[in-house]
Write a protein that holds these residues in place. Structure first.
Motif, PDB file in Angstrom:
ATOM      1  N   TYR A   1      -7.998  -2.236  -5.805  1.00  0.00           N
ATOM      2  CA  TYR A   1      -8.807  -1.097  -5.388  1.00  0.00           C
ATOM      3  C   TYR A   1      -9.891  -1.429  -4.366  1.00  0.00           C
ATOM      4  N   THR A   2     -10.093  -2.714  -4.063  1.00  0.00           N
ATOM      5  CA  THR A   2     -11.054  -3.062  -3.018  1.00  0.00           C
ATOM      6  C   THR A   2     -10.782  -4.474  -2.519  1.00  0.00           C
ATOM      7  N   SER A   3     -11.175  -4.708  -1.277  1.00  0.00           N
ATOM      8  CA  SER A   3     -11.109  -6.055  -0.715  1.00  0.00           C
ATOM      9  C   SER A   3     -12.497  -6.637  -0.515  1.00  0.00           C
TER      10      SER A   3
ATOM     11  N   TRP B   1       2.702  -3.340  -7.537  1.00  0.00           N
ATOM     12  CA  TRP B   1       1.275  -3.642  -7.386  1.00  0.00           C
ATOM     13  C   TRP B   1       0.793  -2.811  -6.212  1.00  0.00           C
ATOM     14  N   LEU B   2       0.042  -1.751  -6.504  1.00  0.00           N
ATOM     15  CA  LEU B   2      -0.415  -0.807  -5.492  1.00  0.00           C
ATOM     16  C   LEU B   2      -1.734  -1.263  -4.882  1.00  0.00           C
ATOM     17  N   ALA B   3      -1.776  -1.328  -3.559  1.00  0.00           N
ATOM     18  CA  ALA B   3      -3.027  -1.578  -2.835  1.00  0.00           C
ATOM     19  C   ALA B   3      -3.483  -0.257  -2.237  1.00  0.00           C
ATOM     20  N   GLN B   4      -4.565   0.284  -2.747  1.00  0.00           N
ATOM     21  CA  GLN B   4      -5.076   1.558  -2.257  1.00  0.00           C
ATOM     22  C   GLN B   4      -6.571   1.625  -2.547  1.00  0.00           C
ATOM     23  N   TYR B   5      -7.367   1.626  -1.499  1.00  0.00           N
ATOM     24  CA  TYR B   5      -8.812   1.554  -1.667  1.00  0.00           C
ATOM     25  C   TYR B   5      -9.418   2.950  -1.742  1.00  0.00           C
ATOM     26  N   TYR B   6      -9.005   3.688  -2.770  1.00  0.00           N
ATOM     27  CA  TYR B   6      -9.461   5.048  -3.037  1.00  0.00           C
ATOM     28  C   TYR B   6     -10.327   5.049  -4.294  1.00  0.00           C
TER      29      TYR B   6
ATOM     30  N   ASN C   1       0.846  -1.191   0.000  1.00  0.00           N
ATOM     31  CA  ASN C   1       0.000   0.000   0.000  1.00  0.00           C
ATOM     32  C   ASN C   1       0.885   1.246   0.000  1.00  0.00           C
ATOM     33  N   LEU C   2       0.267   2.409  -0.060  1.00  0.00           N
ATOM     34  CA  LEU C   2       1.034   3.648  -0.179  1.00  0.00           C
ATOM     35  C   LEU C   2       1.982   3.813   1.000  1.00  0.00           C
ATOM     36  N   LYS C   3       1.489   3.583   2.202  1.00  0.00           N
ATOM     37  CA  LYS C   3       2.324   3.742   3.396  1.00  0.00           C
ATOM     38  C   LYS C   3       3.525   2.811   3.343  1.00  0.00           C
ATOM     39  N   TRP C   4       3.290   1.545   2.996  1.00  0.00           N
ATOM     40  CA  TRP C   4       4.381   0.576   2.980  1.00  0.00           C
ATOM     41  C   TRP C   4       5.427   0.947   1.925  1.00  0.00           C
TER      42      TRP C   4
END
Length: 354
Positions: free
Chosen positions: A323-325, A304-309, A285-288
Motif C-alpha cells: 500500500y505504500t513505497s 500480490w496487489l501493488a496499489q497506493y490507495y 499493480n492494477l494496470k499490469w
C-alpha cells in the motif's frame, strides 16, 4: 210510498292517515338517498381534488429536483473528459465508477469492465484502518492481517532485530533480478543472503521475489530455478513471487510482449515453483494485472496487489497488498515498501494440520 234519502258514507280516517304517513316516509327516504348521493359525490370530488393536488405537488417536487440536478451534475461523458483534461488521479475517479477498473495508460484514463466470472475477494474494508502511516485490517470473524515489508539491496544494511521490534511480522526479500538490457543478465541480489539470515534470526517469516525480465518461458524457468536453489533447505514460509513490471522511462526487454506471452511466462515460473513444493504468487499493480495479464488463466495462483490507495480498488482475489513505497520502519534507513497479508502462510502446513 215515502222515499228514503241515502246519506253519503264518510271515508275511513285510519286508511287515509296510513297513506299520508307512507307518503311522508317515501319522501324522507328519497330525500335521504338524494342527500347520500350528494355527500358521496362531494366526497369523491374532494378525494379527486386531493389526489390532483398531491400529483401537482409531486410534479413540482420532481421539477425542482431536476432543476437542482441540472445545476449540480454533469453527464458521465463530460466528467470523463474533464478528468482526462485536468489529469485527475485514477484513485479519485475510481470512486465514481465502482463497476469499473480505473487506471491510466499512455492514452489517458481507462475504464475497464469488471469480469464477474473471475473469483472476487470478500474483504470488508470497513475494518481497514490507518494510524501513523500504517494500515491494519481487523475483521471480527477472521484473523487480522499481518504487517510486512519487502526489501532489496536498495534498502542497504538492515537491523532486523529493530525491524521485528517495530511490529513487522514478515519480510519479502528480493532474491534474483534480471537486467533490462538485451542480454538480460540474471543476478542474485547482493544483500539477499544477509537479509535472509537476519530476518530469520530475528524471528520474522520470510518469502522471496524475483524481479523478472524474462521474454520466454525458458527464461522464466531459469529465474525460478535460480531462486529455488538459493532457498533450498531454508525456512521459507511465504511464497516465491513472480514480479514483472512496466519499466517507466527505460527500454525494457519485455516491452514488446503480448498479454498471452506475459501470462505464459508467469505460469511457467509459478508452476516451476510449485513443482518444487513452494507456494507461488504473482505481483502487479492494477494496470499490469488488468491489462497485461489474462487473469482468467491465473485464478489458481495467489496475487500480490501493488496499489497506493487509501482502500484497495481491485475486485478480484488477492492475498497481499503493497500500500505504500514510502513507509518508515525502525532499523531501515529511508523509505521502504509496506504490505498487509490477508492469507495465512505457509498454506501447506495449515492443510496438513486440518
Amino acid at each position: 210510498m215515502e222515499q228514503q234519502t241515502r246519506r253519503p258514507q264518510k271515508p275511513r280516517r285510519g286508511l287515509t292517515g296510513f297513506f299520508m304517513i307512507l307518503s311522508i316516509l317515501l319522501c324522507l327516504v328519497l330525500a335521504a338517498l338524494l342527500l347520500i348521493g350528494w355527500l358521496s359525490q362531494r366526497s369523491r370530488a374532494a378525494e379527486t381534488l386531493a389526489q390532483t393536488q398531491s400529483l401537482e405537488q409531486q410534479l413540482a417536487d420532481t421539477q425542482a429536483e431536476l432543476a437542482e440536478l441540472r445545476e449540480t451534475t454533469i453527464p458521465v461523458e463530460l466528467f470523463q473528459g474533464y478528468a482526462q483534461q485536468f489529469g485527475v488521479s485514477a484513485e479519485f475517479v475510481q470512486q465514481f465508477f465502482p463497476d469499473k477498473l480505473v487506471y491510466k495508460d499512455e492514452t489517458g484514463i481507462v475504464y475497464a469492465d469488471i469480469d464477474e466470472s473471475l473469483p472476487q475477494n470478500s474483504y470488508d474494508w470497513q475494518y481497514l484502518s490507518r494510524e501513523g502511516g500504517r494500515y491494519s485490517y481487523l475483521p471480527p470473524d477472521g484473523p487480522a492481517a499481518l504487517l510486512g515489508i519487502d526489501v532489496s539491496r536498495h534498502q542497504g544494511e538492515i537491523d532486523w532485530q529493530r525491524v521485528k521490534a517495530d511490529g513487522i511480522s514478515f519480510a519479502m526479500l528480493r532474491a534474483v533480478y534480471r537486467g533490462y538490457g538485451e542480454s538480460g543478465n540474471l543476478r542474485v541480489d547482493e544483500t539477499f543472503e544477509e537479509n535472509l539470515e537476519g530476518a530469520l534470526a530475528a524471528g520474522l517469516d520470510a518469502g522471496i521475489y524475483v524481479f523478472s525480465q524474462a521474454v520466454t518461458e525458458e527464461e522464466a524457468i531459469e529465474e525460478a530455478e535460480l531462486a529455488l536453489s538459493l532457498i533450498e533447505g531454508r525456512d521459507i514460509a511465504y511464497p516465491v513471487v513472480f514480479d514483472m513490471e512496466e519499466i517507466a522511462g527505460d527500454a525494457a526487454r519485455t516491452a514488446g510482449l503480448t498479454t498471452e506471452e506475459i501470462t505464459d511466462i508467469a505460469i511457467a515460473f509459478c508452476d516451476t515453483v510449485e513443482a518444487a513444493g513452494y507456494e507461488s504468487m504473482i505481483y502487479g499493480n492494477l494496470k499490469w494485472l488488468a491489462a497485461k495479464m489474462d487473469l482468467s488463466r491465473l485464478t489458481g495462483y495467489d496475487k500480490w496487489l501493488a496499489q497506493y490507495y487509501r482502500t484497495p480498488a481491485f475486485p478480484y482475489e488477492f492475498q497481499m497488498w503493497q500500500y505504500t513505497s514510502t513507509g518508515q520502519v525502525d532499523g531501515i534507513s529511508g523509505d521502504v515498501d509496506l504490505n498487509l497479508c490477508f492469507a495465512e502462510y505457509p498454506k501447506n502446513d495449515l492443510e496438513q494440520t486440518e
